[in-house]
Design a protein around this motif. Sequence first.
Motif, PDB file in Angstrom:
ATOM      1  N   PRO A 185     -23.498  33.775 -21.999  1.00  0.00           N
ATOM      2  CA  PRO A 185     -23.136  34.649 -20.881  1.00  0.00           C
ATOM      3  C   PRO A 185     -23.663  34.038 -19.585  1.00  0.00           C
ATOM      4  O   PRO A 185     -24.738  33.437 -19.558  1.00  0.00           O
ATOM      5  CB  PRO A 185     -23.851  35.970 -21.223  1.00  0.00           C
ATOM      6  CG  PRO A 185     -24.122  35.898 -22.687  1.00  0.00           C
ATOM      7  CD  PRO A 185     -24.333  34.458 -23.001  1.00  0.00           C
ATOM      8  N   GLN A 186     -22.899  34.199 -18.504  1.00  0.00           N
ATOM      9  CA  GLN A 186     -23.273  33.612 -17.213  1.00  0.00           C
ATOM     10  C   GLN A 186     -23.536  32.112 -17.366  1.00  0.00           C
ATOM     11  O   GLN A 186     -24.562  31.573 -16.951  1.00  0.00           O
ATOM     12  CB  GLN A 186     -24.495  34.301 -16.628  1.00  0.00           C
ATOM     13  CG  GLN A 186     -24.300  35.801 -16.360  1.00  0.00           C
ATOM     14  CD  GLN A 186     -25.523  36.452 -15.764  1.00  0.00           C
ATOM     15  OE1 GLN A 186     -26.645  36.010 -15.984  1.00  0.00           O
ATOM     16  NE2 GLN A 186     -25.313  37.516 -15.020  1.00  0.00           N
ATOM     17  N   ALA A 187     -22.562  31.429 -17.986  1.00  0.00           N
ATOM     18  CA  ALA A 187     -22.722  30.007 -18.285  1.00  0.00           C
ATOM     19  C   ALA A 187     -22.958  29.187 -17.023  1.00  0.00           C
ATOM     20  O   ALA A 187     -23.788  28.273 -17.013  1.00  0.00           O
ATOM     21  CB  ALA A 187     -21.490  29.495 -19.034  1.00  0.00           C
ATOM     22  N   ASP A 188     -22.247  29.514 -15.912  1.00  0.00           N
ATOM     23  CA  ASP A 188     -22.414  28.750 -14.678  1.00  0.00           C
ATOM     24  C   ASP A 188     -23.831  28.871 -14.134  1.00  0.00           C
ATOM     25  O   ASP A 188     -24.419  27.903 -13.636  1.00  0.00           O
ATOM     26  CB  ASP A 188     -21.406  29.217 -13.622  1.00  0.00           C
ATOM     27  CG  ASP A 188     -19.995  28.765 -13.941  1.00  0.00           C
ATOM     28  OD1 ASP A 188     -19.850  27.784 -14.695  1.00  0.00           O
ATOM     29  OD2 ASP A 188     -19.041  29.403 -13.452  1.00  0.00           O
ATOM     30  N   GLN A 189     -24.391  30.091 -14.223  1.00  0.00           N
ATOM     31  CA  GLN A 189     -25.754  30.300 -13.725  1.00  0.00           C
ATOM     32  C   GLN A 189     -26.740  29.461 -14.525  1.00  0.00           C
ATOM     33  O   GLN A 189     -27.602  28.777 -13.955  1.00  0.00           O
ATOM     34  CB  GLN A 189     -26.117  31.789 -13.829  1.00  0.00           C
ATOM     35  CG  GLN A 189     -27.482  32.148 -13.274  1.00  0.00           C
ATOM     36  CD  GLN A 189     -27.481  32.221 -11.751  1.00  0.00           C
ATOM     37  OE1 GLN A 189     -26.424  32.294 -11.142  1.00  0.00           O
ATOM     38  NE2 GLN A 189     -28.659  32.170 -11.155  1.00  0.00           N
ATOM     39  N   HIS A 190     -26.615  29.483 -15.855  1.00  0.00           N
ATOM     40  CA  HIS A 190     -27.516  28.680 -16.692  1.00  0.00           C
ATOM     41  C   HIS A 190     -27.319  27.196 -16.426  1.00  0.00           C
ATOM     42  O   HIS A 190     -28.291  26.425 -16.379  1.00  0.00           O
ATOM     43  CB  HIS A 190     -27.270  28.993 -18.165  1.00  0.00           C
ATOM     44  CG  HIS A 190     -27.758  30.339 -18.600  1.00  0.00           C
ATOM     45  ND1 HIS A 190     -29.103  30.641 -18.699  1.00  0.00           N
ATOM     46  CD2 HIS A 190     -27.090  31.460 -18.973  1.00  0.00           C
ATOM     47  CE1 HIS A 190     -29.239  31.890 -19.098  1.00  0.00           C
ATOM     48  NE2 HIS A 190     -28.040  32.412 -19.278  1.00  0.00           N
ATOM     49  N   SER A 191     -26.065  26.775 -16.276  1.00  0.00           N
ATOM     50  CA  SER A 191     -25.789  25.361 -16.022  1.00  0.00           C
ATOM     51  C   SER A 191     -26.394  24.922 -14.692  1.00  0.00           C
ATOM     52  O   SER A 191     -26.954  23.830 -14.569  1.00  0.00           O
ATOM     53  CB  SER A 191     -24.274  25.116 -16.027  1.00  0.00           C
ATOM     54  OG  SER A 191     -23.707  25.442 -17.274  1.00  0.00           O
ATOM     55  N   PHE A 192     -26.277  25.798 -13.676  1.00  0.00           N
ATOM     56  CA  PHE A 192     -26.851  25.492 -12.362  1.00  0.00           C
ATOM     57  C   PHE A 192     -28.355  25.289 -12.488  1.00  0.00           C
ATOM     58  O   PHE A 192     -28.931  24.325 -11.955  1.00  0.00           O
ATOM     59  CB  PHE A 192     -26.544  26.638 -11.391  1.00  0.00           C
ATOM     60  CG  PHE A 192     -26.554  26.234  -9.940  1.00  0.00           C
ATOM     61  CD1 PHE A 192     -27.648  25.606  -9.381  1.00  0.00           C
ATOM     62  CD2 PHE A 192     -25.457  26.500  -9.139  1.00  0.00           C
ATOM     63  CE1 PHE A 192     -27.654  25.238  -8.051  1.00  0.00           C
ATOM     64  CE2 PHE A 192     -25.441  26.133  -7.805  1.00  0.00           C
ATOM     65  CZ  PHE A 192     -26.553  25.505  -7.254  1.00  0.00           C
ATOM     66  N   GLU A 193     -28.988  26.200 -13.213  1.00  0.00           N
ATOM     67  CA  GLU A 193     -30.441  26.134 -13.356  1.00  0.00           C
ATOM     68  C   GLU A 193     -30.873  24.861 -14.067  1.00  0.00           C
ATOM     69  O   GLU A 193     -31.812  24.168 -13.647  1.00  0.00           O
ATOM     70  CB  GLU A 193     -30.921  27.375 -14.104  1.00  0.00           C
ATOM     71  CG  GLU A 193     -30.671  28.670 -13.355  1.00  0.00           C
ATOM     72  CD  GLU A 193     -30.899  29.902 -14.217  1.00  0.00           C
ATOM     73  OE1 GLU A 193     -31.223  29.724 -15.407  1.00  0.00           O
ATOM     74  OE2 GLU A 193     -30.759  31.024 -13.704  1.00  0.00           O
ATOM     75  N   THR A 194     -30.185  24.527 -15.172  1.00  0.00           N
ATOM     76  CA  THR A 194     -30.546  23.320 -15.913  1.00  0.00           C
ATOM     77  C   THR A 194     -30.296  22.069 -15.077  1.00  0.00           C
ATOM     78  O   THR A 194     -31.083  21.120 -15.094  1.00  0.00           O
ATOM     79  CB  THR A 194     -29.734  23.249 -17.218  1.00  0.00           C
ATOM     80  OG1 THR A 194     -29.938  24.449 -17.966  1.00  0.00           O
ATOM     81  CG2 THR A 194     -30.163  22.062 -18.063  1.00  0.00           C
ATOM     82  N   MET A 195     -29.198  22.064 -14.330  1.00  0.00           N
ATOM     83  CA  MET A 195     -28.884  20.929 -13.471  1.00  0.00           C
ATOM     84  C   MET A 195     -29.994  20.686 -12.457  1.00  0.00           C
ATOM     85  O   MET A 195     -30.419  19.544 -12.218  1.00  0.00           O
ATOM     86  CB  MET A 195     -27.543  21.175 -12.774  1.00  0.00           C
ATOM     87  CG  MET A 195     -27.091  20.043 -11.847  1.00  0.00           C
ATOM     88  SD  MET A 195     -27.689  20.248 -10.148  1.00  0.00           S
ATOM     89  CE  MET A 195     -26.803  21.726  -9.647  1.00  0.00           C
ATOM     90  N   LEU A 196     -30.502  21.754 -11.843  1.00  0.00           N
ATOM     91  CA  LEU A 196     -31.575  21.612 -10.863  1.00  0.00           C
ATOM     92  C   LEU A 196     -32.842  21.057 -11.504  1.00  0.00           C
ATOM     93  O   LEU A 196     -33.544  20.230 -10.918  1.00  0.00           O
ATOM     94  CB  LEU A 196     -31.860  22.963 -10.210  1.00  0.00           C
ATOM     95  CG  LEU A 196     -30.726  23.544  -9.343  1.00  0.00           C
ATOM     96  CD1 LEU A 196     -31.078  24.949  -8.893  1.00  0.00           C
ATOM     97  CD2 LEU A 196     -30.440  22.644  -8.152  1.00  0.00           C
ATOM     98  N   ASN A 197     -33.119  21.513 -12.710  1.00  0.00           N
ATOM     99  CA  ASN A 197     -34.306  21.026 -13.403  1.00  0.00           C
ATOM    100  C   ASN A 197     -34.194  19.536 -13.716  1.00  0.00           C
ATOM    101  O   ASN A 197     -35.145  18.772 -13.555  1.00  0.00           O
ATOM    102  CB  ASN A 197     -34.508  21.825 -14.694  1.00  0.00           C
ATOM    103  CG  ASN A 197     -35.796  21.442 -15.400  1.00  0.00           C
ATOM    104  OD1 ASN A 197     -36.841  21.328 -14.773  1.00  0.00           O
ATOM    105  ND2 ASN A 197     -35.706  21.228 -16.693  1.00  0.00           N
TER     106      ASN A 197
END
Length: 490
Positions: free
Chosen positions: A70-82
Amino acid sequence: MKRSVWFTKSVLAIILLNLETCSCDNGLRIRNLMNDVASIVPAKWRAIGIQLELPSGTLDSIQQEHARKPQADQHSFETMLNIWKQLAKTPYTWKTIIDALKAPSVGENQLGDDLEAKYIRTGFLEQPISSDSYCSENDIKCSKEIGVKNAYNIVVVGRTGDGKSTLCRALAERLGLSQNDKTIFQSSSAVYSHTHDPEIWASMNPTIKLMDTPGLMDTGGVVRDEDNIAKIVQHVSTLGYVNGFILVVNEQAPRFDGGMQDAVKLLVDSFGPLCLRNFAIVYNRAFGIVSPSESAKRTAEYTEMIMNRTAIPINHLPSWQVDCEPEWLRSIGLTEEKITDRIFMRDRTLDEIIRWARAKNPVDTTGAVIGEYEQRRKAREEEEKRKEADARRIYDQSVILTETEITTKEYKRTSEPVMHAVERSTTTRRGGIAGVIGRTRTVRWTEHVHVGNRVTFHMRESQRIVNTLGSGQKVYGEWTTVREWNDVVN
């Protein structure tokens, strides 16, 4: 979707108000602001990641990691920043984020302007973002569970002669191994594996362990493969976790036949289906002959084969083309300039492979079990079934209980009359006056009278053996006479 300036400024005003009234440290303020930026433009995480110079393979892996959440874009954004923070290919500052937002491919100029005004005013614009700014919840959980801090493990597998050791050496040299050290990762193009046992080399800062493994599908056959898999499992389980499993394929002879698919299935059976999340393909000896689009098409075909063979859904397997020894091209007349270009391309690709592995959540391998080829497993299971059936048949036909059955029966009955002797008499008178004068004569005799019958019952006691078989069937023996006697009833 374009957002109105009013909406952007309103959201930003709320963020800034929270920041100005918060008594937390700068790191916490930055972390909150990063969350709010991600929540405003979550769908543009990939475009921003490209501007931050993250490798396309890494972005593909992030997308695959969170595709079904759920909220795949939000999780992807967070992982990308990390990952951006870890790789730091571009300066890890707010100015870099703002420049990425203003890039034409992202198009968030208003949001970038608002952030720029804010951080110019606070003086944080070109300061490094706090080190505690972002780490995805899944990354933190995985690291805590497996105990990973700054160490990464890469396991290289593949068919004998396809260049596993060559790739391991090329990666090791990018990580600091001296080119003069020829004792590490010695290669062979023979049909038998030069690497008899897994070989491990580790770099420092960061610690990256490369494991070269015995070749699969060599002339030793299935028995040798299973022995090599057992060695791989034993050594990998001692590592505790793996960040990347790399399957090496010789692009000059890209054999991905049923045998190689079985070998991959064996690895999945050994390390579990989650290892496919950290699985990648490297085409060695590319030499620029096969185009990247053809290579990508081949990867899609291999991905489907692996998915069909393992019955595990796979969204995407990252892949790279590598010339691990471009200097070899001198023998076919390539110019030094072209060889230099190939070396540069090789080094960039090797760096991207290393970044990909560092960006992956580790797979726990402490519970790895030694897999078994399906053909051999089926043959073994059939043999076990046959032996079980034979044992059952023997058991069903064997005697598990012996009993003696006894019966008493009347086999004959005889009857004879019972006669009693009865004395009888009669008296006669002769002469004289009747009843007064004269002589009398008495006659006596014995008469046999039938008073009943004497019945004789002829009895017989017999016995037989009763055997109970394992199947439950009873087998009866012949009756034998134990004794006979007569019961007489008068």
